[in-house]
Design a protein around this motif. Structure first.
Motif, mmCIF file in Angstrom:
data_model
loop_
_atom_site.group_PDB
_atom_site.id
_atom_site.type_symbol
_atom_site.label_atom_id
_atom_site.label_comp_id
_atom_site.label_asym_id
_atom_site.label_seq_id
_atom_site.Cartn_x
_atom_site.Cartn_y
_atom_site.Cartn_z
ATOM 1 N N HIS A 19 42.940 50.061 49.016
ATOM 2 C CA HIS A 19 43.560 49.344 48.033
ATOM 3 C C HIS A 19 42.788 48.495 47.258
ATOM 4 C CE1 HIS A 19 47.111 50.741 50.176
ATOM 5 N NE2 HIS A 19 46.803 50.364 51.471
ATOM 6 N N VAL A 20 41.707 48.686 47.443
ATOM 7 C CA VAL A 20 40.692 47.838 46.651
ATOM 8 C C VAL A 20 40.579 48.156 45.308
ATOM 9 C CG1 VAL A 20 38.061 47.232 46.254
ATOM 10 C CG2 VAL A 20 39.019 47.365 48.575
ATOM 11 N N PRO A 21 40.614 49.439 44.918
ATOM 12 C CA PRO A 21 40.555 49.774 43.294
ATOM 13 C C PRO A 21 41.657 49.015 42.680
ATOM 14 C CG PRO A 21 39.533 51.596 44.726
ATOM 15 C CD PRO A 21 40.406 50.741 45.567
ATOM 16 N N GLY A 22 42.972 49.252 43.350
ATOM 17 C CA GLY A 22 44.327 48.618 42.698
ATOM 18 C C GLY A 22 44.016 47.074 42.648
ATOM 19 N N HIS A 23 43.520 46.519 43.937
ATOM 20 C CA HIS A 23 43.563 45.094 43.776
ATOM 21 C C HIS A 23 42.306 44.642 42.750
ATOM 22 C CE1 HIS A 23 42.637 40.942 45.228
ATOM 23 N NE2 HIS A 23 41.252 41.158 45.291
ATOM 24 N N VAL A 24 41.321 45.169 42.699
ATOM 25 C CA VAL A 24 40.274 44.803 41.673
ATOM 26 C C VAL A 24 41.006 44.757 40.198
ATOM 27 C CG1 VAL A 24 38.207 45.295 40.499
ATOM 28 C CG2 VAL A 24 38.322 45.546 43.043
ATOM 29 N N ALA A 25 41.722 45.857 39.869
ATOM 30 C CA ALA A 25 42.270 46.130 38.612
ATOM 31 C C ALA A 25 43.293 44.955 38.227
ATOM 32 C CB ALA A 25 42.859 47.310 38.409
ATOM 33 N N HIS A 26 44.059 44.647 39.404
ATOM 34 C CA HIS A 26 45.222 43.449 39.250
ATOM 35 C C HIS A 26 44.744 42.184 38.589
ATOM 36 C CE1 HIS A 26 47.979 40.320 40.713
ATOM 37 N NE2 HIS A 26 48.824 41.282 40.495
ATOM 38 N N PRO A 27 43.696 41.479 39.259
ATOM 39 C CA PRO A 27 43.244 40.392 38.533
ATOM 40 C C PRO A 27 42.553 40.564 37.163
ATOM 41 C CG PRO A 27 42.031 40.727 40.417
ATOM 42 C CD PRO A 27 43.181 41.833 40.407
ATOM 43 N N GLU A 28 41.892 41.731 36.921
ATOM 44 C CA GLU A 28 41.140 42.013 35.727
ATOM 45 C C GLU A 28 42.230 42.054 34.704
ATOM 46 O OE1 GLU A 28 38.798 45.450 36.144
ATOM 47 O OE2 GLU A 28 37.408 44.516 37.174
ATOM 48 N N ARG A 29 43.403 42.497 34.970
ATOM 49 C CA ARG A 29 44.301 42.755 33.778
ATOM 50 C C ARG A 29 44.922 41.356 33.562
ATOM 51 N NH1 ARG A 29 46.971 46.116 36.547
ATOM 52 N NH2 ARG A 29 48.629 44.816 37.647
ATOM 53 N N HIS A 30 45.355 40.587 34.628
ATOM 54 C CA HIS A 30 45.678 39.102 34.253
ATOM 55 C C HIS A 30 44.680 38.233 33.513
ATOM 56 C CE1 HIS A 30 49.697 40.227 35.766
ATOM 57 N NE2 HIS A 30 49.281 40.848 36.893
ATOM 58 N N HIS A 31 43.466 38.680 33.873
ATOM 59 C CA HIS A 31 42.561 37.701 33.322
ATOM 60 C C HIS A 31 42.318 38.075 31.979
ATOM 61 C CE1 HIS A 31 38.135 36.423 32.450
ATOM 62 N NE2 HIS A 31 38.526 35.388 32.996
ATOM 63 N N ALA A 32 42.548 39.332 31.373
ATOM 64 C CA ALA A 32 42.681 39.489 30.217
ATOM 65 C C ALA A 32 43.634 39.062 29.355
ATOM 66 C CB ALA A 32 42.537 41.238 29.968
ATOM 67 N N HIS A 33 44.760 39.097 30.053
ATOM 68 C CA HIS A 33 46.182 38.481 29.435
ATOM 69 C C HIS A 33 45.965 36.996 29.336
ATOM 70 C CE1 HIS A 33 50.272 37.204 29.498
ATOM 71 N NE2 HIS A 33 50.551 38.261 28.743
ATOM 72 N N GLY A 34 45.305 36.405 30.173
ATOM 73 C CA GLY A 34 45.014 34.956 29.813
ATOM 74 C C GLY A 34 45.725 34.024 31.111
ATOM 75 N N THR A 35 46.319 34.761 31.928
ATOM 76 C CA THR A 35 47.181 34.156 33.043
ATOM 77 C C THR A 35 46.002 33.634 34.057
ATOM 78 O OG1 THR A 35 49.086 35.565 32.579
ATOM 79 C CG2 THR A 35 48.986 34.103 34.450
ATOM 80 N N PHE A 36 45.121 34.519 34.245
ATOM 81 C CA PHE A 36 44.171 34.104 35.320
ATOM 82 C C PHE A 36 42.992 33.478 34.478
ATOM 83 C CE2 PHE A 36 45.556 37.405 38.784
ATOM 84 C CZ PHE A 36 46.676 36.643 39.029
ATOM 85 N N LEU A 37 42.940 32.304 35.036
ATOM 86 C CA LEU A 37 41.691 31.539 34.263
ATOM 87 C C LEU A 37 40.472 31.690 35.013
ATOM 88 C CD1 LEU A 37 43.180 27.998 33.522
ATOM 89 C CD2 LEU A 37 42.896 29.920 31.934
ATOM 90 N N LEU A 38 40.419 31.824 36.183
ATOM 91 C CA LEU A 38 39.354 31.665 37.217
ATOM 92 C C LEU A 38 39.494 32.536 38.299
ATOM 93 C CD1 LEU A 38 36.361 30.782 37.335
ATOM 94 C CD2 LEU A 38 37.556 28.750 38.593
ATOM 95 N N PRO A 39 39.528 33.830 38.388
ATOM 96 C CA PRO A 39 39.491 34.731 39.489
ATOM 97 C C PRO A 39 37.987 34.798 40.162
ATOM 98 C CG PRO A 39 39.627 36.146 37.841
ATOM 99 C CD PRO A 39 39.574 34.766 37.090
ATOM 100 N N GLY A 40 38.107 35.032 41.465
ATOM 101 C CA GLY A 40 36.792 35.253 42.216
ATOM 102 C C GLY A 40 36.947 35.142 43.661
ATOM 103 N N GLN A 41 36.162 35.430 44.227
ATOM 104 C CA GLN A 41 35.774 35.652 45.897
ATOM 105 C C GLN A 41 35.111 33.976 46.090
ATOM 106 O OE1 GLN A 41 32.815 38.579 46.375
ATOM 107 N NE2 GLN A 41 34.472 39.789 47.638
ATOM 108 N N THR A 42 35.880 33.840 47.338
ATOM 109 C CA THR A 42 35.596 32.296 47.941
ATOM 110 C C THR A 42 34.117 32.425 48.376
ATOM 111 O OG1 THR A 42 36.782 32.850 49.961
ATOM 112 C CG2 THR A 42 37.687 31.794 48.299
ATOM 113 N N VAL A 43 33.539 31.524 48.543
ATOM 114 C CA VAL A 43 32.129 31.505 49.227
ATOM 115 C C VAL A 43 32.224 30.357 50.580
ATOM 116 C CG1 VAL A 43 29.747 31.143 49.003
ATOM 117 C CG2 VAL A 43 31.156 32.134 47.231
ATOM 118 N N PRO A 44 31.899 30.767 51.752
ATOM 119 C CA PRO A 44 31.741 32.206 51.979
ATOM 120 C C PRO A 44 33.275 33.045 52.069
ATOM 121 C CG PRO A 44 31.840 30.313 54.063
ATOM 122 C CD PRO A 44 31.879 29.791 52.922
ATOM 123 N N THR A 45 33.108 34.293 51.811
ATOM 124 C CA THR A 45 34.211 35.042 51.701
ATOM 125 C C THR A 45 35.534 34.906 52.534
ATOM 126 O OG1 THR A 45 33.469 36.860 52.889
ATOM 127 C CG2 THR A 45 33.005 36.775 50.645
#
Length: 100
Positions: A19-45
């Motif tokens: 499900h990784v490819p679909g999951h990666v596309a999900h925040p990219e779509r909402h980031h492009a739309h402007g709803t997600f201001l700051l998506p990313g991995q936590t550190v440590p993950t």
């Protein structure tokens, strides 16, 4: 109102992998739309990530989170917090309005 979201994996890596490819596309779509201001991995993950979302109400954020393929396929869940800012740096104010 901003909404911090924290993603937690709830299944082993081998169940998550398809499900990784679909999951990666999900925040990219909402980031492009402007709803997600700051998506990313936590550190440590720690088996997840985080998102700062805005521009819709809590119910809208819950719908968007439920559409994430990780959540839809039962391999992860989001913890969503809605934040009523008490103080906002002037440079950030335009980003945190409901329609910003």
């Amino acid at each position: 109102m901003p909404h911090p979201l924290r993603l937690h994996l709830t299944a082993p890596e081998e169940a998550v992998g398809p499900h990784v490819p679909g999951h990666v596309a999900h925040p990219e779509r909402h980031h492009a739309h402007g709803t997600f201001l700051l998506p990313g991995q936590t550190v440590p993950t720690e088996g997840g990530g985080a998102i700062l979302a805005h521009g819709t109400d809590r119910a809208g954020i819950e719908r968007i989170a439920a559409e994430d393929p990780f959540v839809a396929h039962g391999v992860a869940e989001y913890v969503i917090t809605s934040l009523a800012p008490g103080r906002v740096r002037p440079a950030l104010a335009p980003l945190l309005t409901e329609d910003g």
